[in-house]
Design a protein around this motif. Structure first.
Motif, PDB file in Angstrom:
ATOM      1  N   SER A  64     -18.463 -11.268  16.363  1.00 15.57           N
ATOM      2  CA  SER A  64     -19.379 -12.300  15.875  1.00 15.57           C
ATOM      3  C   SER A  64     -19.271 -12.508  14.370  1.00 15.57           C
ATOM      4  N   VAL A  65     -18.755 -11.503  13.655  1.00 18.43           N
ATOM      5  CA  VAL A  65     -18.428 -11.653  12.234  1.00 18.43           C
ATOM      6  C   VAL A  65     -17.069 -11.013  12.013  1.00 18.43           C
ATOM      7  N   PHE A  66     -16.266 -11.656  11.189  1.00 14.26           N
ATOM      8  CA  PHE A  66     -14.947 -11.127  10.839  1.00 14.26           C
ATOM      9  C   PHE A  66     -14.934 -10.937   9.321  1.00 14.26           C
ATOM     10  N   TYR A  67     -14.831  -9.686   8.906  1.00 13.40           N
ATOM     11  CA  TYR A  67     -14.904  -9.330   7.479  1.00 13.40           C
ATOM     12  C   TYR A  67     -13.501  -9.149   6.915  1.00 13.40           C
ATOM     13  N   PHE A  68     -13.282  -9.680   5.706  1.00 16.89           N
ATOM     14  CA  PHE A  68     -12.020  -9.468   5.004  1.00 16.89           C
ATOM     15  C   PHE A  68     -12.270  -8.711   3.710  1.00 16.89           C
ATOM     16  N   ASP A  69     -11.417  -7.759   3.441  1.00 20.27           N
ATOM     17  CA  ASP A  69     -11.435  -7.090   2.152  1.00 20.27           C
ATOM     18  C   ASP A  69     -10.706  -7.979   1.135  1.00 20.27           C
ATOM     19  N   TRP A  70     -10.528  -7.459  -0.064  1.00 20.57           N
ATOM     20  CA  TRP A  70      -9.919  -8.245  -1.142  1.00 20.57           C
ATOM     21  C   TRP A  70      -8.420  -8.492  -0.906  1.00 20.57           C
ATOM     22  N   TRP A  71      -7.772  -9.125  -1.838  1.00 26.85           N
ATOM     23  CA  TRP A  71      -6.365  -9.519  -1.945  1.00 26.85           C
ATOM     24  C   TRP A  71      -6.016 -10.720  -1.078  1.00 26.85           C
ATOM     25  N   ILE A  72      -6.839 -11.093  -0.127  1.00 31.69           N
ATOM     26  CA  ILE A  72      -6.621 -12.347   0.582  1.00 31.69           C
ATOM     27  C   ILE A  72      -6.912 -13.537  -0.323  1.00 31.69           C
ATOM     28  N   HIS A  73      -7.510 -13.271  -1.504  1.00 31.44           N
ATOM     29  CA  HIS A  73      -7.805 -14.369  -2.428  1.00 31.44           C
ATOM     30  C   HIS A  73      -6.573 -14.786  -3.243  1.00 31.44           C
TER      31      HIS A  73
ATOM     32  N   PHE B   7       4.796   0.402  10.497  1.00 36.03           N
ATOM     33  CA  PHE B   7       3.752   1.247   9.934  1.00 36.03           C
ATOM     34  C   PHE B   7       3.944   1.427   8.432  1.00 36.03           C
ATOM     35  N   TYR B   8       5.163   1.666   7.995  1.00 35.82           N
ATOM     36  CA  TYR B   8       5.443   1.775   6.567  1.00 35.82           C
ATOM     37  C   TYR B   8       5.936   0.455   5.972  1.00 35.82           C
ATOM     38  N   TRP B   9       6.438  -0.430   6.806  1.00 39.41           N
ATOM     39  CA  TRP B   9       6.885  -1.739   6.334  1.00 39.41           C
ATOM     40  C   TRP B   9       5.705  -2.538   5.823  1.00 39.41           C
ATOM     41  N   PRO B  10       5.844  -3.312   4.733  1.00 40.44           N
ATOM     42  CA  PRO B  10       7.051  -3.526   3.934  1.00 40.44           C
ATOM     43  C   PRO B  10       7.154  -2.655   2.693  1.00 40.44           C
ATOM     44  N   ALA B  11       6.057  -2.014   2.254  1.00 37.97           N
ATOM     45  CA  ALA B  11       6.071  -1.108   1.099  1.00 37.97           C
ATOM     46  C   ALA B  11       6.706  -1.750  -0.124  1.00 37.97           C
ATOM     47  N   MET B  12       6.244  -2.951  -0.450  1.00 39.68           N
ATOM     48  CA  MET B  12       6.757  -3.674  -1.607  1.00 39.68           C
ATOM     49  C   MET B  12       6.050  -3.234  -2.883  1.00 39.68           C
ATOM     50  N   PRO B  13       6.660  -3.485  -4.052  1.00 39.62           N
ATOM     51  CA  PRO B  13       6.048  -3.040  -5.314  1.00 39.62           C
ATOM     52  C   PRO B  13       4.609  -3.524  -5.450  1.00 39.62           C
ATOM     53  N   GLU B  14       3.763  -2.633  -5.940  1.00 39.93           N
ATOM     54  CA  GLU B  14       2.345  -2.966  -6.060  1.00 39.93           C
ATOM     55  C   GLU B  14       2.144  -3.967  -7.198  1.00 39.93           C
ATOM     56  N   PRO B  15       1.444  -5.072  -6.939  1.00 46.45           N
ATOM     57  CA  PRO B  15       1.257  -6.108  -7.967  1.00 46.45           C
ATOM     58  C   PRO B  15       0.130  -5.761  -8.918  1.00 46.45           C
ATOM     59  N   ASP B  16       0.072  -6.494 -10.008  1.00 45.67           N
ATOM     60  CA  ASP B  16      -1.094  -6.476 -10.874  1.00 45.67           C
ATOM     61  C   ASP B  16      -2.218  -7.142 -10.089  1.00 45.67           C
ATOM     62  N   HIS B  17      -3.262  -6.403  -9.830  1.00 44.88           N
ATOM     63  CA  HIS B  17      -4.304  -6.904  -8.939  1.00 44.88           C
ATOM     64  C   HIS B  17      -5.072  -8.087  -9.520  1.00 44.88           C
ATOM     65  N   GLN B  18      -4.906  -8.335 -10.814  1.00 41.94           N
ATOM     66  CA  GLN B  18      -5.561  -9.485 -11.428  1.00 41.94           C
ATOM     67  C   GLN B  18      -4.702 -10.746 -11.350  1.00 41.94           C
ATOM     68  N   ASP B  19      -3.436 -10.579 -10.977  1.00 44.59           N
ATOM     69  CA  ASP B  19      -2.508 -11.710 -10.907  1.00 44.59           C
ATOM     70  C   ASP B  19      -2.569 -12.315  -9.510  1.00 44.59           C
ATOM     71  N   LEU B  20      -3.168 -13.495  -9.408  1.00 41.03           N
ATOM     72  CA  LEU B  20      -3.358 -14.125  -8.104  1.00 41.03           C
ATOM     73  C   LEU B  20      -2.074 -14.701  -7.530  1.00 41.03           C
ATOM     74  N   ASN B  21      -1.024 -14.758  -8.328  1.00 36.50           N
ATOM     75  CA  ASN B  21       0.242 -15.301  -7.847  1.00 36.50           C
ATOM     76  C   ASN B  21       1.345 -14.250  -7.786  1.00 36.50           C
TER      77      ASN B  21
ATOM     78  N   PHE C  67       0.795  -1.218   0.000  1.00 42.83           N
ATOM     79  CA  PHE C  67       0.000   0.000   0.000  1.00 42.83           C
ATOM     80  C   PHE C  67       0.835   1.279   0.000  1.00 42.83           C
ATOM     81  N   MET C  68       1.975   1.278   0.666  1.00 42.80           N
ATOM     82  CA  MET C  68       2.781   2.493   0.771  1.00 42.80           C
ATOM     83  C   MET C  68       3.945   2.509  -0.229  1.00 42.80           C
ATOM     84  N   SER C  69       3.916   1.599  -1.189  1.00 46.18           N
ATOM     85  CA  SER C  69       5.091   1.365  -2.035  1.00 46.18           C
ATOM     86  C   SER C  69       5.457   2.535  -2.940  1.00 46.18           C
ATOM     87  N   HIS C  70       4.492   3.342  -3.356  1.00 50.19           N
ATOM     88  CA  HIS C  70       4.803   4.407  -4.314  1.00 50.19           C
ATOM     89  C   HIS C  70       5.699   5.480  -3.701  1.00 50.19           C
TER      90      HIS C  70
END
Length: 485
Positions: free
Chosen positions: A233-242, A193-207, A173-176
């Motif tokens: 009682s409910v735990f919600y996850f946003d995307w990218w965990i897929h 807080f800023y770690w790891p700031a790795m290059p942002e992936p192609d969001h369509q690439d699951l690997n 998220f902070m990579s730019h």
């Protein structure tokens, strides 16, 4: 407890519990009855990103993308990114006017049955007291356990407490900010807080750009800490965990959480998007969208009162309460639940626009709630010419419902028919209840209009069940309660 000990605790709970970290075991999950009956919940996006109140909750990412409107705004208002970065908003996030009881009262008045604050967004700042990171509201900013205060207040009002984690995307998220001279050039300078700031992936690439084992273990422990300390009682996850790298850790988390629920004696559930979980192992969620047809399985949609942002910004573009109510009716008729997001200001106050929308929804539910809460779907979800566009991110435009669009729910011996746009002439024709209809061959005993004293006239023939009123007027859906024999 150190990291190794926590991971061992997680493995021990999985080993001793009913649920194991494999899809076969996790598909024994049963959706809690309370969740299927609740129908309406409140989502809350509130955090450090509420301080700049610009662009959206993605400001911490976008402010470092050179040339973007958020980048230019930041330069103009706050100055150079090396001198004033995202971390420098933390002391400005004071929540000095936050009153959890006041929020709880409002959500109760809105007719919500469950509330889901975002515990940690992509920015990596925790809205609760944590032993995993120092970057949390208990140690910085407000110096308060905001999530803990919310849990106590909501449960006092009889609202079911849930949480949301968007931590996964923090990997990139902070990579730019690494691409120019900013305060993110050395992510570890500001700890996790800023770690790891790795290059942002192609969001369509699951690997693509798989997180490290260190990061994935940290993610797992953060999620389990929320479970252990706050018992949601409910735990919600946003995307990218897929994505592929998360799968083993998702299974571990689900097994741990479901086993903890068994231990507490509290039925729990997980929300997921895309195909992060094997179907049947958790509750699917559709972001800013709906299904076009009735589904045989329970599902949820999450959307917001504002079209442009999940968090508070100074230029939010709001939906009308009537539009949201129509969506609620449509979703519930198709075996779903609506999770509606609001965005409080950084000081903890809820904007008037958000508040007024919630109160209008609550006023409608006060009259028509029996057609929503504790209901189930009927043989058909509804009728009418309007086709709801299916899939995520399809709620940008207001749906053009007509007076012929009707949605059904059922409870006990009563069938509820919600007319999405009530006709000025007061005549409603329900074709699904005509004589010879493939959907209904029973006997109608009585028909009444919820919220109105007028007793409608009605007749049934081979064309439709025709209901006539003379004094019923409403900008929101009107519900007929049809008692059957």
């Amino acid at each position: 407890m150190n990291k190794i000990e926590y991971l061992q605790q997680i493995d021990a709970k999985i080993a001793s519990g009913k649920f194991k970290d494999n899809w076969t075991s996790l598909r024994e999950f049963v959706v809690p009855a309370w969740y299927q009956q609740a129908k309406f919940g409140i989502f809350i996006h509130w955090g450090v990103y509420s301080v700049p109140a610009y662009d959206s909750e993605w400001y911490p990412r976008n402010m470092y993308i050179q040339g973007s409107k958020a980048y230019e705004h930041h330069l103009k208002v706050y100055g150079d990114h090396k001198e004033f970065g995202y971390k420098d908003f933390i002391p400005m996030f004071k929540a000095e006017k936050f009153d959890a009881d006041e929020w709880a009262t409002l959500f109760k008045q809105a007719g919500a049955r469950y509330v889901m604050p975002v515990a940690e967004h992509h920015d990596g700042f925790q809205m609760y007291k944590s032993s995993i990171s120092h970057y949390n509201t208990y140690e910085m900013g407000p110096k308060r356990d905001l999530l803990g205060e919310m849990k106590a207040a909501y449960e006092k009002q009889g609202l079911t407490f849930c949480v949301s984690s968007h931590r996964a995307e923090h990997w990139f998220f902070m990579s730019h900010g690494r691409q120019f001279d900013s305060d993110i050039q050395d992510p570890m300078q500001y700890g996790d807080f800023y770690w790891p700031a790795m290059p942002e992936p192609d969001h369509q690439d699951l690997n693509g750009s798989p997180p490290s084992v260190e990061y994935l273990e940290d993610w797992l422990i953060r999620c389990c800490e929320l479970v252990d300390e706050y018992q949601p009682s409910v735990f919600y996850f946003d995307w990218w965990i897929h994505t592929a790298a998360f799968k083993p850790y998702l299974k571990k988390f689900a097994a741990y959480y479901y086993n903890k629920g068994e231990e507490w004696g509290i039925p729990v559930a997980i929300n997921y998007k895309h195909d992060a979980f094997m179907f049947g192992a958790a509750v699917p969620d559709v972001e800013r969208g709906q299904f076009a047809e009735l589904k045989p399985y329970f599902w949820q949609t999450d959307t917001a009162v504002a079209r442009n942002s999940w968090c508070y910004t100074e230029n939010n573009h709001y939906k009308s309460a009537e539009e949201i109510i129509r969506d609620l009716v449509d979703i519930v008729s198709k075996n779903g639940s609506l999770l509606l997001n609001i965005g409080p200001r950084a000081d903890g106050t809820i904007p008037d626009e958000d508040r007024n929308i919630l109160l209008q929804i609550g006023k409608w539910l006060e009259v028509n709630g029996e057609a929503i809460y504790d209901t189930s779907f009927w043989r058909t979800y509804g009728e009418g010419p309007t086709v709801v566009k299916e899939g995520q991110f399809t709620d940008g435009d207001t749906k053009a419902f007509t007076q012929e669009d009707i949605r059904f729910t059922v409870k006990g011996s009563s069938l509820y028919a919600a007319v999405m746009v009530y006709p000025d002439h007061g005549v409603v024709r329900i074709r699904s209840l005509r004589e010879g209809s493939p959907h209904f061959h029973g006997i109608i005993k009585k028909i009444q209009v919820l919220g109105f004293e007028e007793q409608p006239d009605w007749e049934r023939n081979e064309n439709a069940l025709s209901i006539t009123t003379t004094r019923v007027k409403s900008d929101a859906p009107v519900v007929f309660k049809i008692d059957l024999d």
